[in-house]
Enzyme design. Structure first.
Site, PDB file in Angstrom:
ATOM      1  N   GLU A   1      72.284  31.381  15.067  1.00 37.31           N
ATOM      2  CA  GLU A   1      71.851  30.367  16.072  1.00 37.31           C
ATOM      3  C   GLU A   1      70.635  29.823  15.490  1.00 37.31           C
ATOM      4  O   GLU A   1      70.133  28.873  16.976  1.00 37.31           O
ATOM      5  CB  GLU A   1      72.015  31.213  16.892  1.00 37.31           C
ATOM      6  CG  GLU A   1      72.962  32.216  17.220  1.00 37.31           C
ATOM      7  CD  GLU A   1      72.964  32.362  19.169  1.00 37.31           C
ATOM      8  OE1 GLU A   1      72.314  32.078  19.475  1.00 37.31           O
ATOM      9  OE2 GLU A   1      73.798  33.188  19.336  1.00 37.31           O
TER      10      GLU A   1
ATOM     11  N   GLU B   1      80.271  34.923  17.257  1.00 38.79           N
ATOM     12  CA  GLU B   1      80.056  35.792  17.943  1.00 38.79           C
ATOM     13  C   GLU B   1      80.487  35.448  19.668  1.00 38.79           C
ATOM     14  O   GLU B   1      80.625  34.161  19.965  1.00 38.79           O
ATOM     15  CB  GLU B   1      78.013  35.821  18.388  1.00 38.79           C
ATOM     16  CG  GLU B   1      77.831  36.833  19.057  1.00 38.79           C
ATOM     17  CD  GLU B   1      76.446  36.739  19.248  1.00 38.79           C
ATOM     18  OE1 GLU B   1      75.501  35.976  17.671  1.00 38.79           O
ATOM     19  OE2 GLU B   1      75.257  36.165  19.874  1.00 38.79           O
TER      20      GLU B   1
END
Length: 730
Positions: free
Chosen positions: A67, A143
C-alpha cells in the site's frame, strides 16, 4: 508456509514487504526503499533463498511494498536479480495498492513487462478498470475484507469473492488475515477468517462463518480451475446478487457459486458501497457447452445464509442434490442472504471439533504472570508479548549468570523504512489487556556497552498500542529517571508537557543488570530500582487504561532478563458494581462508570449481534428505543429480529478497533439518522439527530470491548470525557 504446504502441496505462496530495514536506504539513510535498487532487490532475494534453503518452499509471487509506492527502475532490477539467481518462476505483483499502478506501468515498456500480476487492495466493484484490463494481465484483489469474523464478515467475504469476478473479472481475492491472534486494543482485532486470542487457555472461536464462506469456493475448486466468462457462466442475478462458474482443466468437473447479500449486510470494512436493493427470486440456469452429452444429471448442493437465524444460522450445510434436466436446465429459489455452491465435486465436508474437550474461554489475561525467558529456543519470541515498535528475540545474555543464560534482546539497530509509524516513540513490546489499570510491572534489564548514557530501560502500564498514552517509567545509564504520560521519544528526549515527574539516582552505567518496577493504583504511581524506592504515590490521572509494556528510547540492543506482572489495589473485585443476574423487561438503559481492570459485570455486558440487535447477555433481552424520534430513550425488551426500534446499526469491524457511531434502524428503515448518544453529567443515553449529537457535554461515538462485552465511550483515553463510561442497565 510449511504447515500450509502439508495440507495442500499445490497452494500458492506470496511474499510482500510491509516495511524495510533502514540499511536498504543506503549510507545516507534514504527513506525510500527504491533509492538503492540493488540493496533492496538483494534483500528480497535473500528472503526468497531463505524460504527455499531452510524450509524447501519456493515462493510463487513477490510484491513490492504494501500500500505504498512502486518504482519502475526497482521492479526491473528485481526481475533481473530473480532471473539471474534461479527464481525465474517467481512472479512479480504490483503494487498492492490502488489502480493507478495500471497507468503507471504503461509509461515504461520494461516496467510493464516485468510486472506479472496487477494487485489491488480493496478494489471497488464500481470503479473503472479499463486501464488495468488493457494490460492483459491477471487482476487480483490482493488484499481483501479486513472485516470482523462474524456473520456480517462472512456475508461481506462471500459477496466480494463472487462479485469481483462477476463484475470485473478479478481472478483472486486474498483474505487479510488468516487468523486473528492479536490482542484487542491492537489494530484490526479479529479481522480474519477465524479468531484465536487466548493462548493461555487454548480457546478458539468455533462458529467460524468466514471459514465456511471460504469453503463455498475452496472445497469445490483446485488451483488451475478456470472461471467461465461473464455472460457465459458468470454474472449478476436479475434481482440482485452474483454468480460465478468454474471448470476443471479437463472440463469434467463443474462448480457454480451463487451469492445474494442485502445492502445492510454487504459492506466490508472498505470501500464504501452504493445503495442497491436485492430481493428473493427463482432463477433458471442452463448448462450448455459443458454438458453436451448430458452426463451431468445432478449437482451436489451446499448452502449458507449469513443474514437469518442469528442464534442458529445455516452455515455450510449439505443439502439434497439438485437434478439437471436433459436440456441442461435446473431451477433454484434464491433468498436474501443465501450463498449456494452447486458442484459435481462430491467430497466436500464440514469439519468438526470435540465440543466436550474444547477449551473454555478465559478472556481475562491470567495474573500474576512471570517469565524468566530461559525456556525458549534461540531467535524465538517470548510468549504473550506483542512487539509494536522494534523486534524482541531470545538470545544468549551478553552478561550471563548461572540463572540468566538467555535474555530477550531488542534487535532493530536503526530506524526502519516504515509502513505506518516510522518510530516516533522508542521500541516497545506490550502484554495484557486494554482494560487494565491497577498493576505492577517489574523487569530486569541490561544496557549494552554500545548504548549512550541517556539510553533508558522503561516499564509502562495503561498504555495504548504505540504508547502514545499511558504511564511510563524510564531510567537511563546516568541514573536519571522520568515518569511520563506516554512513551519516550526516540533519541532519549521527552516532551516536557508529558513529564509527570523526574529525578536522579546513582548512575547504573552500562554492562550491568538492574531491576525496575512500576506500580499504578487508581490515581497514584510508584517506582523502584533494585528494591530501592525511587518515587512513591505520585499523583497520576485515574482515567487511563491499557496494556503493560517494556521497552527503551533508542535503537540499541537492550536486553530484558525477566518479566513479572501482578494485580494491586482493591479495584479488582466486581462486587462494588452491584452485579445481579435478574433483569426484567422495562429496565432502563443508560451509561455508568466502566468497571476497572477488565472485569466483566452483568450490568455492562452486551452482545453486538450481527442482525444489529444489542442483546443484554445476563437477561437475554435486547435494547429497544422508545420511538423513532429525537430524544428517544432505551429499555430492555424481548428480542425481536427485524424490529426497527431494536436495530442499532454499527460498523461491525471498526467499532471493535476505534470509536464509531451507532445509529437506529437498518438500511432504508428510518427517514433520518438517529445516533446513540450519552450525556456526561447524568449518564443519560438517548437518540439524537443533527447538531445536538455533538454537544460538548455528550458523546456520540462508541467502541466495543469484546473481552468484557462492554460498549464504551472511549477506545483510548479522551481526557475531556473523564473516566470511561459504559452502556449499562441501571
Amino acid at each position: 508456509l510449511v504447515e500450509a504446504k502439508k495440507r495442500n502441496p499445490n497452494i500458492k505462496t506470496y511474499g510482500l514487504a510491509w516495511a524495510y530495514p533502514g540499511w536498504v536506504g543506503g549510507p545516507e539513510q534514504n527513506p525510500s526503499p527504491f533509492s538503492h535498487p540493488d540493496l533492496t532487490a538483494n534483500y528480497i532475494l535473500k528472503w526468497l533463498q531463505g524460504a527455499l534453503d531452510v524450509y524447501n518452499i519456493r515462493i510463487d509471487y513477490i510484491g513490492i511494498w504494501n500500500e505504498r509506492d512502486s518504482n519502475g527502475t526497482y521492479v526491473k532490477f528485481l526481475r533481473e536479480t530473480l532471473d539471474k539467481n534461479g527464481f525465474q518462476s517467481t512472479k512479480i505483483v504490483a503494487k498492492d495498492g490502488y489502480r493507478d499502478i495500471c497507468d503507471e506501468v504503461k509509461l515504461d515498456k520494461g516496467y510493464e513487462e516485468a510486472v506479472d500480476i496487477i494487485g489491488l487492495h480493496y478494489p471497488s466493484d464500481y470503479d473503472n478498470y479499463t486501464s488495468c484490463h488493457s494490460l492483459n494481465k491477471p487482476i487480483w484483489a490482493s488484499e481483501e475484507s479486513s472485516s470482523y469474523d462474524d456473520l456480517n464478515g462472512a456475508a461481506c467475504w462471500a459477496r466480494i469473492i463472487t462479485s469481483h469476478f462477476a463484475i470485473n473479472e478479478m481472478t483472486s481475492s486474498i483474505m487479510w488475515n488468516l487468523v486473528g491472534s492479536y490482542y484487542h486494543g491492537t489494530n484490526w482485532y479479529a479481522s480474519s477468517l477465524l479468531t484465536a486470542v487466548q493462548p493461555w487457555s487454548g480457546y478458539y472461536e468455533t462458529d467460524m462463518p468466514v471459514v465456511w464462506a471460504t469453503a463455498h469456493v475452496t472445497q469445490f475448486t483446485e488451483v488451475g480451475w478456470k472461471y467461465l466468462d461473464v455472460g457465459s457462466g458468470s454474472g449478476e442475478l436479475p434481482n440482485g446478487g452474483y454468480y460465478t462458474s468454474l471448470i476443471s482443466p479437463s472440463m469434467d468437473e463443474f462448480t457454480l457459486i451463487i451469492v445474494k447479500i442485502s445492502r445492510d449486510h454487504a459492506p466490508c470494512t472498505r470501500p464504501p458501497l452504493p445503495d442497491f436493493d436485492v430481493s428473493s427470486e427463482e432463477v433458471t440456469f442452463q448448462m450448455k457447452n459443458i454438458n453436451n452429452s448430458g452426463k451431468i444429471q445432478s449437482l451436489n448442493v451446499w448452502y449458507s445464509n449469513f443474514e437469518k437465524n442469528v442464534k442458529q444460522p445455516a452455515v455450510f450445510n449439505r443439502k439434497n442434490t439438485i437434478a439437471v434436466n436433459t436440456d441442461g436446465t435446473f431451477k433454484l429459489q434464491i433468498n436474501v442472504g443465501d450463498v449456494f455452491t452447486l458442484s459435481t465435486v462430491g467430497d466436500a465436508r464440514k469439519g468438526t471439533f470435540p465440543s466436550s474437550s474444547h477449551p473454555k474461554s478465559i478472556p481475562q489475561f491470567p495474573l500474576p504472570y512471570n517469565d524468566d525467558f530461559q525456556s525458549y529456543k534461540e531467535n524465538g519470541e517470548a510468549k504473550f508479548l506483542a512487539d509494536q515498535i522494534g523486534a524482541f528475540e531470545i538470545h544468549p545474555a551478553s552478561l550471563a549468570t548461572s540463572s540468566q543464560k538467555w535474555s530477550m534482546k531488542q534487535m532493530v539497530p536503526e530506524l526502519p523504512i516504515g509502513w505506518s509509524d516510522h518510530g516516533s516513540n522508542g521500541p516497545m513490546t506490550l502484554i495484557g489487556m486494554l482494560e487494565w489499570q491497577d498493576v505492577t510491572v517489574e523487569t530486569t534489564f541490561y544496557l549494552p556497552t554500545s548504548a549512550n548514557q541517556n539510553t533508558s530501560g522503561c516499564v509502562a502500564t495503561r498504555i495504548d498500542q504505540m504508547w502514545q498514552q499511558g504511564i511510563v517509567y524510564c531510567l537511563d545509564a546516568s541514573g536519571k529517571w522520568t515518569l511520563t504520560q506516554g512513551g519516550p521519544k526516540l533519541g532519549g528526549a521527552f516532551d516536557e508537557k508529558n513529564i509527570i515527574q523526574q529525578g536522579s539516582v546513582k548512575a547504573i552505567g552500562l554492562n550491568s543488570w538492574h531491576t525496575i518496577s512500576l506500580t499504578t493504583n487508581n490515581d497514584t504511581a510508584s517506582g523502584t530500582l533494585d528494591d530501592f524506592e525511587v518515587f512513591a504515590n505520585i499523583y497520576i490521572r485515574n482515567i487511563d487504561n491499557g496494556f503493560a509494556a517494556i521497552g527503551s528510547n533508542q535503537w540499541h540492543p537492550i536486553e530484558f532478563g525477566s518479566l513479572q506482572l501482578s494485580k494491586v489495589g482493591s479495584r479488582w473485585s466486581a462486587s462494588k458494581y452491584g452485579d445481579k443476574s435478574e433483569y426484567k423487561v422495562g429496565d432502563a438503559i443508560n451509561a455508568a462508570d466502566c468497571p476497572t481492570n477488565g472485569i466483566a459485570t452483568a450490568s455492562t455486558s452486551f452482545l453486538l449481534r450481527p442482525d444489529w440487535l444489542l442483546e443484554h447477555i445476563a437477561s437475554g433481552l435486547c435494547m429497544e428505543a422508545s420511538s423513532k424520534g429525537n430524544g428517544a430513550t432505551f429499555t430492555l425488551q424481548k428480542c425481536i429480529a427485524g424490529n426497527v426500534l431494536q436495530e442499532l446499526r454499527n460498523d461491525y469491524t471498526n467499532i471493535r478497533n476505534n470509536l464509531r457511531p451507532v445509529t437506529l434502524g437498518a438500511y432504508k428503515k428510518v427517514d433520518k439518522v438517529l445516533t446513540l448518544t450519552g450525556e456526561l453529567l447524568h449518564g443519560k443515553v438517548s437518540l439524537c439527530s443533527g447538531a445536538s449529537c455533538i454537544a460538548p457535554s455528550s458523546w456520540s461515538h462508541w467502541a466495543y470491548f469484546p473481552n468484557t462485552n462492554q460498549l464504551r465511550n472511549q477506545y483510548v483515553t479522551i481526557p475531556k470525557l473523564g473516566y470511561p463510561k459504559c452502556l449499562s442497565v441501571v
